[in-house]
Design a protein around this motif. Structure first.
Motif, short mmCIF file in Angstrom:
data_model
loop_
_atom_site.label_atom_id
_atom_site.label_comp_id
_atom_site.label_asym_id
_atom_site.label_seq_id
_atom_site.Cartn_x
_atom_site.Cartn_y
_atom_site.Cartn_z
N THR A 38 4.73 -31.24 -12.72
CA THR A 38 5.07 -30.77 -11.37
C THR A 38 6.50 -30.20 -11.41
O THR A 38 7.42 -30.83 -10.89
CB THR A 38 5.00 -31.95 -10.38
OG1 THR A 38 5.76 -33.04 -10.93
CG2 THR A 38 3.57 -32.42 -10.13
N ASP A 62 3.12 -25.85 -12.99
CA ASP A 62 3.13 -25.91 -11.52
C ASP A 62 2.12 -24.90 -11.00
O ASP A 62 1.88 -23.87 -11.63
CB ASP A 62 4.53 -25.59 -10.95
CG ASP A 62 4.74 -26.22 -9.57
OD1 ASP A 62 5.57 -27.12 -9.46
OD2 ASP A 62 4.05 -25.79 -8.61
N ASP A 64 2.57 -23.38 -8.18
CA ASP A 64 3.28 -22.49 -7.26
C ASP A 64 3.98 -21.34 -8.00
O ASP A 64 4.82 -21.59 -8.86
CB ASP A 64 4.32 -23.35 -6.52
CG ASP A 64 5.01 -22.58 -5.41
OD1 ASP A 64 5.02 -21.33 -5.45
OD2 ASP A 64 5.57 -23.23 -4.53
N VAL A 113 4.45 -31.95 -2.38
CA VAL A 113 5.07 -30.64 -2.20
C VAL A 113 6.58 -30.73 -2.34
O VAL A 113 7.15 -31.81 -2.19
CB VAL A 113 4.71 -30.01 -0.83
CG1 VAL A 113 3.38 -29.32 -0.86
CG2 VAL A 113 4.75 -31.03 0.27
N GLN A 117 8.91 -25.52 -0.52
CA GLN A 117 7.57 -25.18 -0.01
C GLN A 117 7.49 -25.54 1.48
O GLN A 117 6.96 -24.77 2.28
CB GLN A 117 6.49 -25.95 -0.78
CG GLN A 117 6.24 -25.39 -2.17
CD GLN A 117 5.35 -26.30 -3.03
OE1 GLN A 117 5.34 -27.51 -2.89
NE2 GLN A 117 4.61 -25.69 -3.94
N ARG A 123 5.10 -20.25 4.03
CA ARG A 123 4.13 -20.93 3.19
C ARG A 123 3.11 -21.70 4.02
O ARG A 123 2.10 -22.17 3.50
CB ARG A 123 4.83 -21.88 2.21
CG ARG A 123 5.80 -21.21 1.24
CD ARG A 123 5.11 -20.21 0.34
NE ARG A 123 4.06 -20.81 -0.45
CZ ARG A 123 4.22 -21.34 -1.67
NH1 ARG A 123 5.40 -21.32 -2.24
NH2 ARG A 123 3.20 -21.86 -2.32
N MET A 137 -0.47 -24.49 -2.33
CA MET A 137 0.64 -24.48 -3.30
C MET A 137 0.56 -23.19 -4.11
O MET A 137 1.58 -22.62 -4.46
CB MET A 137 0.51 -25.68 -4.25
CG MET A 137 0.79 -27.00 -3.56
SD MET A 137 0.50 -28.35 -4.71
CE MET A 137 0.69 -29.74 -3.60
N ASN A 223 -5.30 -28.48 -1.12
CA ASN A 223 -4.78 -28.42 -2.49
C ASN A 223 -5.48 -29.38 -3.46
O ASN A 223 -5.02 -29.53 -4.59
CB ASN A 223 -3.26 -28.71 -2.48
CG ASN A 223 -2.50 -27.60 -1.79
OD1 ASN A 223 -2.42 -26.49 -2.31
ND2 ASN A 223 -1.97 -27.87 -0.60
N GLU A 225 -5.39 -32.48 -3.73
CA GLU A 225 -4.32 -33.26 -4.37
C GLU A 225 -4.82 -34.56 -5.01
O GLU A 225 -4.39 -34.91 -6.11
CB GLU A 225 -3.20 -33.53 -3.35
CG GLU A 225 -2.46 -32.26 -3.00
CD GLU A 225 -1.34 -32.46 -2.00
OE1 GLU A 225 -0.63 -33.47 -2.09
OE2 GLU A 225 -1.18 -31.60 -1.12
#
Ligand SMILES: C[S@@+](CC[C@H](N)C(=O)[O-])C[C@H]1O[C@@H](n2cnc3c(N)ncnc32)[C@H](O)[C@@H]1O
Length: 319
Positions: A38, A62, A64, A113, A117, A123, A137, A223, A225
């Motif tokens: 990350t 990542d 992003d 996050v 972000q 975003r 992301m 996302n 997650e």
């Protein structure tokens, strides 16, 4: 992280959370191989690189694109460093491609996050600043929160708010979202979603924005997650070398529970019927827990309120 905690820090920078503790947890060997799943804005990566010698390696990941750009600017000239865009669920694959399977000395995951972000209204993560309702992301993959909310049934929305946002009033809020969509068209902005959720929330918790839980739930769903976290935890034992460390920073109980259960299960070793006589050696634990869960101290909380909900857990791969 909790949305609220993150948004309390309004600066555009990202202060790495539990920096000293998590880098110490990796017990860095100067010539070791390390993974930062990350990268964010590279706070942890930078500290890892500072402890690596010329033969050490750091592979970062990542989802992003902004994180990737930052990495290229910050560390693009550092031959020990590499960044890959995508989910940390591809770590095992990336490691295999480099011939590092079972050789990695440490993996760091700093979940959730980043402050940039959240702070960038464009975003679409923020319930405070109005912007397009996106929440991805990686804005180039998957569907945005707006597209999902435009099609999802109220029961599907309620499940997400309840399971991932731990929102008590999930059904009521989900109904309000669908009613708003029917009356006024698709919800395209964070500001409108925040208002719909806030108006539908009958009981506001102290020190918590009434939209916090719903925004967290939708973000986690969009996302993937928790699914990503489960996937990467299942890869860790194949990636790490004996003595290699896993350090995970979670920001809410849904993440931390998964990490805690994974570590406890693997530290316990094999499952045997309770009446079977088994020696300690036969249990063969896969990992050893390193210390207890670590939380931010007063000094860190004073400068970074986002650290309030952070929990660091550490484990070491056994032979
Ligand atoms: C809390 S921030 C990490 C901050 C970083 N440690 C630093 O010091 O700047 C989390 C970052 O992980 C990324 N991320 C979250 N889940 C991810 C996943 N499954 N795969 C890859 N990146 C992920 C986010 O895009 C975000 O940039």
């Amino acid at each position: 992280m909790t949305e609220q905690g993150a948004q309390a820090n309004s600066s555009a920078e990202h202060l790495p959370v539990l920096l000293e503790e998590s880098v110490k947890a990796l017990a860095i060997k100067p010539d070791g191989i390390y993974l930062d799943g990350t990268f964010g804005r590279g706070g942890h990566s930078k500290a890892i690189l500072q402890q690596l010698g010329p033969d050490g390696r750091l592979l970062a990941v990542d989802k992003d694109p902004e994180a990737i750009r930052t990495a290229q600017v910050q560390f693009g000239d550092d031959g020990r460093f590499e960044i890959v865009r995508g989910s940390f669920t591809m770590l095992e694959q990336e490691v295999k491609q480099r011939g590092w399977t079972g050789k990695v000395n440490g993996i760091l995951l700093d979940l959730g996050v980043s402050s940039p972000q959240l702070d960038d209204a464009d975003r679409g993560f923020s319930f405070r600043a109005d912007g397009p309702l996106d929440m991805r992301m990686d804005p180039e993959s998957g569907i945005s929160a707006a597209d999902w909310l435009a099609e999802a049934s109220d029961s599907d929305i309620a499940v997400v708010l309840k399971e991932y946002g731990e929102e008590r009033y999930a059904k009521r809020i989900a109904r309000a979202i669908v009613e708003s969509r029917v009356q006024d068209g698709p919800i395209l902005t964070t500001g409108r979603l925040a208002k719909v959720v806030t108006d539908a929330n009958p009981r506001w918790e102290k020190n918590k924005d009434p939209a916090t839980r719903s925004f967290q739930g939708i973000r986690i769903y969009i996302n993937r997650e928790l699914a990503d976290l489960d996937d990467v935890l299942a890869q860790v034992l194949n990636i790490l070398t004996p003595g290699g460390r896993l350090a995970v920073i979670s920001f809410h109980s849904l993440e931390d529970r998964r990490v805690k259960q994974f570590m406890r299960r693997e530290a316990r070793g094999g499952e045997f019927p309770p009446d079977l006589p088994v020696t300690q050696a036969q249990f063969k634990p896969n990992i050893r827990l390193v210390g207890k869960a670590v939380r931010a101290g007063e000094a860190e909380l004073a400068v970074n309120p986002r650290a309030r909900s952070a929990v660091l857990r550490i484990a070491e791969r056994m032979q």
